[in-house]
Scaffold this motif. Structure first.
Motif, PDB file in Angstrom:
ATOM      1  N   UNK A 127      44.002  35.964  44.005  1.00  0.00           N
ATOM      2  CA  UNK A 127      44.514  37.196  43.424  1.00  0.00           C
ATOM      3  C   UNK A 127      45.936  37.443  43.911  1.00  0.00           C
ATOM      4  N   UNK A 128      46.834  37.735  42.975  1.00  0.00           N
ATOM      5  CA  UNK A 128      48.217  38.053  43.312  1.00  0.00           C
ATOM      6  C   UNK A 128      48.265  39.472  43.873  1.00  0.00           C
ATOM      7  N   UNK A 129      48.957  39.637  44.998  1.00  0.00           N
ATOM      8  CA  UNK A 129      49.081  40.941  45.635  1.00  0.00           C
ATOM      9  C   UNK A 129      50.352  41.644  45.163  1.00  0.00           C
ATOM     10  N   UNK A 150      42.651  35.618  36.852  1.00  0.00           N
ATOM     11  CA  UNK A 150      41.784  36.228  37.859  1.00  0.00           C
ATOM     12  C   UNK A 150      42.397  37.532  38.374  1.00  0.00           C
ATOM     13  N   UNK A 151      43.719  37.520  38.580  1.00  0.00           N
ATOM     14  CA  UNK A 151      44.400  38.718  39.067  1.00  0.00           C
ATOM     15  C   UNK A 151      44.278  39.864  38.080  1.00  0.00           C
ATOM     16  N   UNK A 152      44.454  39.566  36.802  1.00  0.00           N
ATOM     17  CA  UNK A 152      44.385  40.615  35.781  1.00  0.00           C
ATOM     18  C   UNK A 152      43.043  41.339  35.834  1.00  0.00           C
ATOM     19  N   UNK A 153      41.982  40.602  36.046  1.00  0.00           N
ATOM     20  CA  UNK A 153      40.634  41.183  36.017  1.00  0.00           C
ATOM     21  C   UNK A 153      40.154  41.637  37.391  1.00  0.00           C
ATOM     22  N   UNK A 154      40.937  41.327  38.429  1.00  0.00           N
ATOM     23  CA  UNK A 154      40.539  41.713  39.789  1.00  0.00           C
ATOM     24  C   UNK A 154      41.737  42.285  40.551  1.00  0.00           C
ATOM     25  N   UNK A 157      51.824  43.555  40.658  1.00  0.00           N
ATOM     26  CA  UNK A 157      51.238  42.217  40.720  1.00  0.00           C
ATOM     27  C   UNK A 157      51.397  41.470  39.403  1.00  0.00           C
ATOM     28  N   UNK A 158      51.335  42.198  38.292  1.00  0.00           N
ATOM     29  CA  UNK A 158      51.398  41.562  36.981  1.00  0.00           C
ATOM     30  C   UNK A 158      52.809  41.169  36.570  1.00  0.00           C
ATOM     31  N   UNK A 159      53.818  41.557  37.361  1.00  0.00           N
ATOM     32  CA  UNK A 159      55.183  41.105  37.063  1.00  0.00           C
ATOM     33  C   UNK A 159      55.330  39.598  37.251  1.00  0.00           C
TER      34      UNK A 159
END
Length: 815
Positions: A621-623, A660-664, A638-640
């Motif tokens: 997961x991206x922080x 995974x990051x988008x959903x978590x 994080x979504x950048x």
């Protein structure tokens, strides 16, 4: 196959083919050549050959016309038609030409009203103001109590039309000249009284820190005979000078855009004469009326100089017949609408209404962004030039409460120029081919902001290179109220507004957009003269500004992760921006044979810290940052790393991490209760949510991850929430800002475009997040001056072509 071939040929040059056919026919007589066949046989062969060429040329020409009509008919079918007049400004239609806009409506009394806006009609502190409200009263009224009443906004020509059993009215802003034109044809002679309202009648204080600043009253010229002249000119423009003193900058290094600025109108009409200083009427009743409003702004030594200029300009335009100007206007808009399009359809009748509204939203949003994008300043995110008053009803704002009774100059957040808000409409213009409209943002930053921020970085902060802040003034400096006038006890980099302190990702985003602009247009001069100096200074700033950790990696601290997280180390937007932008610069430097800068980029890349990622059992997961402080806003840093810095999206090694990051998400919603009321999408299979609407790029990011269901849900929900109390469909908001919310309407379009086409390097993805049960026909633009056209029907791609043809090799269909 023949039709497909002919259509493809005609798109290159249909007129030349017709001319070739005509020329061949004209040359069908026997030349002086020596021939071996009987003359009668030769004649017959030539007649057949040239007749075939003529028919082919005509056929190709007609098919090409049909093709372009097909491309354009989808626009006209979204015309706004009403069979009753409007009750007030909330029923207005929006006409414009890129710089001038007009909200126009015809009320129940048969009176025509219109507000006039302009991209640079600003007062001494930069507030974007309406020039005036005008009205035209008709006697007898041909638009009241008529047996037939039809009001139509013709999107294809950007004109407002009213037809009754007694006559017709056409209102439009000339696409090629700074003039509003009203044409009326009546079945009986009528009189018209034109009235302009003096908007600002008294001097008022608009600022008191650090010095008192006054907005002066409007000026209405007296004793005019055949026209009305109304203008605004502020004498007190001390804010520029005091800002320069605050930052200890050289006032001669950039011009003051408000010094001696005059803006206003000249109203004239065929056979009209003044009745008062602010009104005029036709001398005798006529069947045909024509009224011209010339809108003009300039920095002149005196108001008399401005008057001479607007008179000369007005006379030049008015000398051209209105119908001739309208024909040219039609040609301009036809070219605009044929430049690109998206048309969705569905085989399910239950989807028809939704699909229709999506198409309509897309076209109208593109239209209103472009009618405000060719002036001196970026599109004002909080209302643009076409916001209206709040007299008819209350606007409920999550940050401003219940707002009503305000005139059409009012907007939440005032005159703030904020990068995170201003940039969003411009991202949409790359795929639509509207790159000429991007210069109101790009040139503003390259020509105004860049030299000021370079001086600020080096002289005030003492750093090398150049940084860019989130807010700016029209002359390019950091907003002094955000920085703080009282500097006693404060460090140079300490801001009064903590949300903007250490918030510097603007520079990387700006450079990324500039590089995308170059990737689409291949404008070499712009690359070398505008982009490259900024690139050099921005790289120098990051190379020299921050220390290295024990591993030799940059330690970006103190920093913000957007406005949302304070006191961060290695914030994700900044780190992702560096990882995405630097390789692009290195590659360009190599192609430009700039070895020194190529080496500089390579060396800086080696020192970059990794994008902050945490390993979990089911994925990475991206922080929001390597270390994050207080959470105070509702953005998604994080979504950048997915968009606009396209590191963890389709076609990249980090694709799974991005999904995974988008959903978590690694963080929960902000504690700001008012923002918690904004809409969200629920993540499937969990309690997690992601905010949507306004400045949130969630729909675009979902599309870049191939999350079709999320992207579709966000698109539909975003497009259908326009305020139904307004007749014009692009009144979204106010959300976090004001109404119309420019960020919201821009992200509707960007989400839809991203579901259809994504470009990266030499690979372009078609329909990467497209629902199987939606059909679509599209024409969009890609890198390297390429146009991509496609048709997707019944779950299959039935047509896909590029211009130039060879570029089809770079298209990777996800179907």
């Amino acid at each position: 196959m023949l039709r497909h071939y002919l259509l493809r040929r005609c798109m290159h040059n249909r007129c030349l083919l017709l001319l070739a056919g005509l020329r061949a026919y004209a040359q069908s007589s026997i030349s002086g050549k020596i021939i071996s066949e009987p003359i009668s046989v030769v004649k017959n062969k030539q007649i057949v050959t040239h007749t075939f060429r003529l028919i082919t040329g005509i056929l190709v020409f007609l098919l090409s016309l049909n093709y372009h009509a097909y491309a354009q008919h989808t626009v006209s079918k979204y015309n706004l038609i009403y069979h009753s007049p409007a009750s007030g400004s909330w029923g207005s239609m929006v006409c414009g030409n890129g710089d001038i806009s007009a909200n126009v409506w015809l009320d129940t009394s048969g009176t025509l009203y219109f507000y006039i806006g302009k991209s640079d009609s600003r007062n001494c502190v930069g507030d974007l103001l309406k020039i005036t409200k005008a009205e035209i009263r008709f006697s007898p009224s041909i638009f009241k109590d008529a047996k037939i009443y039809k009001q139509e906004f013709d999107l294809q020509t950007a004109s407002f039309n009213v037809t009754t059993s007694k006559g017709h009215l056409r209102f439009w802003v000339d696409a090629n000249h700074p003039q509003i034109i009203v044409q009326v044809n009546a079945r009986q002679p009528i009189s018209a009284n034109v009235i302009t309202h003096v908007w600002r009648r008294h001097q008022k204080v608009v600022n008191s820190v650090p010095t008192v600043l006054y907005e002066g009253p409007d000026s209405l010229l007296q004793n005019r005979k055949n026209d009305i002249v109304l203008f605004h000119r502020d004498v007190n423009t001390d804010l520029f000078d005091t800002t320069m003193k605050l930052f200890k900058l050289n006032p001669k290094s950039v011009y003051d855009p408000f010094k001696e600025l005059t803006w206003g109108i000249r109203v004239s009409g065929d056979h009209f004469t003044n009745t008062t200083d602010s009104s005029m009427a036709n001398i005798s009743p006529q069947n045909n009326l024509e009224i011209r409003v010339t809108v003009y702004s300039n920095q002149t030594k005196s108001s008399q100089d401005w008057l001479q200029q607007i008179e000369q300009l007005s006379d030049q335009i008015t000398a051209i017949p209105a119908n001739q100007l309208f024909k040219q206007n039609v040609v301009w808009w036809k070219r605009f609408w044929n430049q690109s399009y998206i048309e969705i359809s569905s085989n399910k009748s239950a989807d028809n209404d939704t699909v229709f509204l999506l198409n309509r939203a897309y076209y109208y949003n593109r239209y209103v962004m472009n009618i405000a994008a060719k002036g001196k300043y970026p599109i004002q995110f909080n209302g643009s030039t076409w916001l209206v008053d709040t007299y008819p009803d209350t606007i409920k704002s999550i940050v401003g409460g219940n707002i009503y009774g305000k005139n059409s100059d009012y907007r939440l957040w005032g005159n703030l120029i904020l990068w995170q808000n201003m940039r969003l409409p411009y991202w949409t213009m790359l795929a639509t081919g509207d790159t000429s409209s991007m210069h109101s943002l790009l040139d503003f930053y390259t020509d105004q902001v860049y030299p000021m921020m370079k001086e600020f970085t080096q002289k005030v902060l003492g750093y090398q290179g150049c940084l860019f802040t989130e807010s700016t003034e029209p002359w390019g400096t950091l907003n002094p109220y955000i920085y703080g006038w009282n500097r006693k006890g404060k460090l140079p980099e300490e801001f009064e507004n903590e949300s903007h302190q250490y918030h510097y990702v603007c520079g990387l985003e700006l450079l990324n957009m500039l590089l995308d602009y170059y990737a689409y247009t291949r404008n070499e001069n712009y690359l070398r003269n505008k982009i490259w100096p900024i690139a050099r200074d921005l790289v120098t700033y990051y190379e020299t500004r921050y220390p290295r950790d024990k591993d030799g990696k940059l330690k970006i601290y103190l920093a913000r992760s957007l406005e949302s997280f304070s006191d961060c180390t290695n914030p994700t937007p900044t780190v992702a921006g560096l990882h995405f932008v630097l390789p692009r610069l290195e590659n360009l430097a190599s192609g430009m044979n700039d070895k020194a800068f190529e080496t500089k980029c390579k060396n800086l890349i080696k020192t970059l810290p990794p994008v902050p990622v945490r390993k979990e059992k089911e994925g990475n997961v991206i922080l929001v940052a390597e270390k994050a402080g207080r959470h105070i806003n509702v953005e998604q840093p994080d979504l950048y790393a997915i968009y606009p810095f396209r590191l963890y999206c389709l076609g990249t090694p980090g694709f799974k991490t991005g999904r995974y990051t988008f959903e978590n998400p690694s963080f929960s919603d902000t504690a700001q209760q008012s923002y918690a009321l904004m809409p969200v999408i629920k993540i499937q299979g969990s309690d997690a949510t992601r905010p949507i609407f306004s400045w949130n790029q969630t729909g675009v990011q979902a599309a870049y991850l191939g999350f079709t269901n999320y992207a579709r849900e966000i698109l539909v929900r975003s497009a259908l929430v326009n305020d139904k109390r307004f007749r014009f469909p692009s009144f979204y908001g106010p959300n976090y800002d004001w109404l119309p919310d420019g960020d919201h309407l821009a992200l509707i379009n960007m989400t839809l475009q991203s579901m259809i086409l994504q470009c990266e390097g030499e690979k372009w993805y078609v329909l990467p997040a497209w629902p199987n049960n939606w059909n679509v026909r599209f024409k969009l633009h890609a890198f390297n001056n390429t146009t991509i056209e496609g048709t997707y029907e019944n779950g299959k791609m039935v047509k896909l072509m590029t211009i130039p043809k060879a570029r089809i090799k770079g298209v990777a269909s996800e179907r």
